[in-house]
Motif scaffolding. Sequence first.
Motif, short mmCIF file in Angstrom:
data_model
loop_
_atom_site.label_atom_id
_atom_site.label_comp_id
_atom_site.label_asym_id
_atom_site.label_seq_id
_atom_site.Cartn_x
_atom_site.Cartn_y
_atom_site.Cartn_z
N LYS A 173 0.81 -1.22 0.00
CA LYS A 173 0.00 0.00 0.00
C LYS A 173 0.84 1.27 0.00
CE LYS A 173 -4.18 1.71 2.30
NZ LYS A 173 -5.12 1.43 3.41
N ASN A 174 2.01 1.24 0.61
CA ASN A 174 2.85 2.43 0.73
C ASN A 174 4.22 2.21 0.09
OD1 ASN A 174 0.97 4.05 2.43
ND2 ASN A 174 1.33 2.39 3.89
N HIS A 175 4.23 1.59 -1.07
CA HIS A 175 5.48 1.24 -1.73
C HIS A 175 6.22 2.48 -2.23
CE1 HIS A 175 8.30 -1.40 -3.70
NE2 HIS A 175 8.16 -0.74 -4.84
N VAL A 176 7.56 2.41 -2.18
CA VAL A 176 8.42 3.44 -2.77
C VAL A 176 9.35 2.74 -3.75
CG1 VAL A 176 10.20 5.16 -2.34
CG2 VAL A 176 8.32 4.90 -0.73
N SER A 177 9.44 3.25 -4.96
CA SER A 177 10.26 2.62 -5.99
C SER A 177 11.72 2.58 -5.57
CB SER A 177 10.13 3.39 -7.31
OG SER A 177 11.07 2.93 -8.25
N THR A 178 12.32 1.40 -5.67
CA THR A 178 13.75 1.26 -5.37
C THR A 178 14.61 1.71 -6.55
OG1 THR A 178 13.68 -1.04 -6.16
CG2 THR A 178 13.34 -0.67 -3.80
N ASP B 33 13.08 5.95 -6.70
CA ASP B 33 12.95 6.59 -5.39
C ASP B 33 11.75 7.55 -5.34
OD1 ASP B 33 13.64 7.03 -2.72
OD2 ASP B 33 14.88 8.78 -3.23
N VAL B 34 10.62 7.08 -5.82
CA VAL B 34 9.39 7.86 -5.79
C VAL B 34 8.27 7.02 -5.20
CG1 VAL B 34 9.98 9.35 -7.74
CG2 VAL B 34 8.84 7.16 -8.16
N PRO B 35 7.29 7.65 -4.55
CA PRO B 35 6.17 6.90 -3.97
C PRO B 35 5.33 6.22 -5.05
CG PRO B 35 6.29 9.13 -3.08
CD PRO B 35 7.20 9.09 -4.26
N MET B 36 4.86 5.02 -4.74
CA MET B 36 3.96 4.28 -5.63
C MET B 36 2.78 3.77 -4.79
SD MET B 36 6.89 2.14 -7.72
CE MET B 36 5.72 1.00 -8.46
N PRO B 37 1.88 4.67 -4.36
CA PRO B 37 0.80 4.27 -3.46
C PRO B 37 -0.11 3.20 -4.07
CG PRO B 37 0.99 6.67 -3.60
CD PRO B 37 1.84 6.10 -4.68
N HIS C 268 -0.63 1.35 -9.75
CA HIS C 268 -0.45 2.24 -8.60
C HIS C 268 -0.88 3.65 -8.98
CE1 HIS C 268 3.21 4.47 -9.91
NE2 HIS C 268 3.55 3.34 -10.51
N SER C 269 -1.14 4.45 -7.96
CA SER C 269 -1.60 5.81 -8.21
C SER C 269 -0.44 6.76 -8.46
CB SER C 269 -2.44 6.32 -7.04
OG SER C 269 -1.64 6.53 -5.90
N VAL C 270 -0.72 7.82 -9.20
CA VAL C 270 0.26 8.88 -9.46
C VAL C 270 -0.45 10.23 -9.34
CG1 VAL C 270 1.78 7.54 -10.95
CG2 VAL C 270 -0.15 8.78 -11.96
N GLY C 271 0.35 11.28 -9.24
CA GLY C 271 -0.22 12.61 -9.10
C GLY C 271 -0.15 13.43 -10.37
N VAL C 272 -0.20 12.77 -11.53
CA VAL C 272 -0.22 13.48 -12.81
C VAL C 272 -1.45 13.04 -13.60
CG1 VAL C 272 2.29 13.72 -12.91
CG2 VAL C 272 1.20 11.75 -13.98
N SER C 273 -1.74 13.78 -14.64
CA SER C 273 -2.86 13.43 -15.51
C SER C 273 -2.64 12.06 -16.15
CB SER C 273 -2.98 14.48 -16.61
OG SER C 273 -3.83 14.04 -17.66
N MET C 274 -3.72 11.34 -16.35
CA MET C 274 -3.63 10.05 -17.03
C MET C 274 -3.27 10.20 -18.50
SD MET C 274 -4.05 7.72 -14.82
CE MET C 274 -3.12 8.83 -13.77
N TRP C 275 -3.35 11.43 -19.01
CA TRP C 275 -3.01 11.67 -20.42
C TRP C 275 -1.67 12.39 -20.54
CZ3 TRP C 275 -7.86 12.34 -18.27
CH2 TRP C 275 -8.84 11.43 -18.69
N CYS D 90 4.77 0.75 -15.45
CA CYS D 90 3.63 0.50 -14.57
C CYS D 90 2.33 1.01 -15.20
CB CYS D 90 3.85 1.18 -13.23
SG CYS D 90 5.04 0.36 -12.16
N VAL D 91 1.23 0.54 -14.64
CA VAL D 91 -0.08 1.03 -15.04
C VAL D 91 -0.47 2.11 -14.03
CG1 VAL D 91 -2.49 0.46 -15.45
CG2 VAL D 91 -0.71 -1.18 -16.08
#
Length: 231
Positions: free
Chosen positions: A162-167, A170-174, A186-193, A201-202
């Motif tokens: 649930k609280n993964h960070v890319s090794t 080095d960025v969060p991958m909630p 995983h979720s990201v904080g940018v537009s899907m487009w 990743c998806v």
Amino acid sequence: MGDLRRRGVVALGVTALVAPLTLAIGATPAQAASCTTSAGPYQKKVEKFLGRPVDGKQSAADCKAVRAFQSTHGIRPNIGYAGPVTWGVMNLMNKQKAVGKNPNKAGKCPTDKGRIACVDLTLQLSWIQDGRKLVYGPVPVRTGRNGYETRTGLKKVYWRNKNHVSTIYDVPMPYSQFFDGGQAFHSVGVSMWNPPGSHGCVNMTSTAAKKYWSLLKKGDDVYVYGRKPGT
């Protein structure tokens, strides 16, 4: 593996594509570049998409609307030019919206596996189905860019964090749910487009990633098919 280096981009929160796509045409981030006075090769199509008068001529209002769209989705340069990248994003949005609530109309995602998460790379859509029943979605996703393509085929969720960070980056991958090596939902904080895409990743909105987390479990099937435009 999501590309989160463009944190300044405002994410467009879209959880399903059956509702009208709304565009942020109001306030935009500070712009360093000047607004172009040139009409692009897709001027009329872009004007129509944005609800502008369709005359094929660039106006100050046209440029402001196009720049707002470009800024929202991280399209660079964001100078209001109606070029192929901007129209490509809009055209994909139109195709996604046309799918409605029948994303597996062509039957490409298996219906004999029970609960399964489907990923259509061509349309950049994902959904969860159980047999022929649509459980959730379709939702827009952001998959691997050229050289980092999301791998196709039948896979299984094998690890959840649930609280993964890319090794690697080095960025969060909630709400990470891994299904193929380092590739995960995983979720990201940018537009899907936001072009050009992830590192494999998806990517999903926070809302969609949380829903996938609640609906999927370790061992559930994932089927990825198609080919992302530009890869």
